[in-house]
Design an enzyme around this catalytic site. Structure first.
Site, short mmCIF file in Angstrom:
data_model
loop_
_atom_site.label_atom_id
_atom_site.label_comp_id
_atom_site.label_asym_id
_atom_site.label_seq_id
_atom_site.Cartn_x
_atom_site.Cartn_y
_atom_site.Cartn_z
N ASP A 113 0.86 -1.18 0.00
CA ASP A 113 0.00 0.00 0.00
C ASP A 113 0.90 1.24 0.00
O ASP A 113 1.97 1.22 0.60
CB ASP A 113 -0.85 0.04 1.27
CG ASP A 113 -1.98 -0.98 1.28
OD1 ASP A 113 -2.02 -1.85 0.40
OD2 ASP A 113 -2.83 -0.90 2.19
N HIS A 169 4.93 -7.34 -0.07
CA HIS A 169 4.70 -8.63 -0.70
C HIS A 169 5.40 -8.72 -2.05
O HIS A 169 5.97 -7.74 -2.52
CB HIS A 169 3.19 -8.85 -0.85
CG HIS A 169 2.44 -8.80 0.45
ND1 HIS A 169 1.88 -9.90 1.04
CD2 HIS A 169 2.17 -7.76 1.30
CE1 HIS A 169 1.31 -9.56 2.19
NE2 HIS A 169 1.47 -8.26 2.36
N SER A 256 8.52 4.54 4.77
CA SER A 256 9.46 3.65 4.10
C SER A 256 9.16 3.61 2.60
O SER A 256 8.14 4.14 2.15
CB SER A 256 9.36 2.23 4.68
OG SER A 256 9.14 2.27 6.07
#
Length: 297
Positions: A113, A169, A256
């Site tokens: 996201d 992911h 991040s």
């Protein structure tokens, strides 16, 4: 510094970002005294380690309800929806989602996201950033031969704000290598900091691995640390076969970034992402949403 605007992918609406600690960031990255403090103290690992230590204490859990309300976080999609059950802020920060909270779409998908910039070639980077020319693959990867492999290739930058889901992911299926670390500092990757220079990515601590896929070639996935990111935790098994959407790891507290590199001629990014980037805007993205497809399709 200007306000940060981005495009909501679903609606196409232009929005203004709420930047946490905006006043502090503007001082650090746009004033003389702030830059001195930044280079003497805030970029150093010990500051992020101390921040990470606090976020792992039970005392830090008191911040969770206010954080949830301020950023309108949807707890219904989390495996644990009761904030009282999180013992520390960090345990909440890298919370897991329910199994079907992020459907995995076709082709290459976003690994996280956040907000994405998509560049069909590395040469397009300097057109977006004020000092983008300071970013080079050699300085980023610190290996000339590896940089050569991705020369003139495509690149995506996915920026995670503190309020985002912070597990990341795999964007495709394939065989994945072990992660390699590149030592560096801990500058902020907030858009207010990146307005100055993308060179921050070449100075921050980062890790990378290679995901090999028959259709998309060798995808380089780099996880970039930042101020208050006490650690990057890899949860996957190195040198194994993985499926698209499998968890790769997670960031501890702080903003991040993930950087994806593709070999020349292997993929095309979705047109809306390219168009928004060319206009100077990031686009909101959710893990599992399609971002690119194989060039031959």
């Amino acid at each position: 510094m200007e306000t940060i605007k981005y495009i909501e992918r679903a609606s196409g609406e232009l929005r203004t970002e709420n930047v946490p600690s905006e006043g502090m960031l503007k001082w650090l990255y746009s004033t003389g005294s702030g830059k001195v403090a930044l280079n003497l103290l805030f970029k150093r690992k010990i500051v992020s380690d101390l921040g990470g230590w606090y976020m792992n204490t039970k005392l830090s859990a008191k911040r969770i309800p206010e954080f949830v309300n301020e950023h309108k976080i949807n707890l219904n999609e989390c495996q644990i929806s009761d904030v009282a059950k999180f013992e520390t802020f960090n345990s909440f920060f890298y919370r897991k989602l329910q199994k079907n909270a992020r459907p995995i779409e076709e082709n290459i998908v976003s690994p996280a996201d956040g907000k994405i910039l998509a560049f069909q070639t590395i040469n397009d980077v300097s057109a977006f950033f004020v000092k983008g020319s300071e970013f080079t693959l050699t300085s980023f990867l610190r290996k000339h031969e590896l940089a050569k492999k991705y020369e003139d290739g495509a690149m995506a930058i996915i920026r995670l704000a503190p309020a985002d889901y912070h597990r990341f992911h795999f964007p495709a299926s394939g065989k994945v290598s072990a992660s390699k670390a590149i030592n560096g500092h801990y500058f902020s990757v907030s858009p207010l900091a990146l307005q100055g220079s993308l060179k921050i990515f070449c100075e921050n601590y980062r890790e990378y691995c290679i995901l090999s896929n028959q259709d998309y070639g060798d995808i380089l996935i780099s996880d970039v640390g930042a101020t208050m990111v006490g650690s990057i935790i890899q949860t996957y098994t190195a040198n194994s076969e993985i499926e698209k959407g499998d968890e790769k790891g997670y960031f501890a507290f702080g903003g991040s970034t993930l950087v994806l590199l593709f070999e020349k001629g292997k993929v095309n990014f979705d047109e809306d992402l390219l168009s928004n980037t060319k206009k100077g805007f990031e686009t909101t993205i959710r893990m599992g949403e399609q971002i690119a497809f194989a060039k031959f399709k």
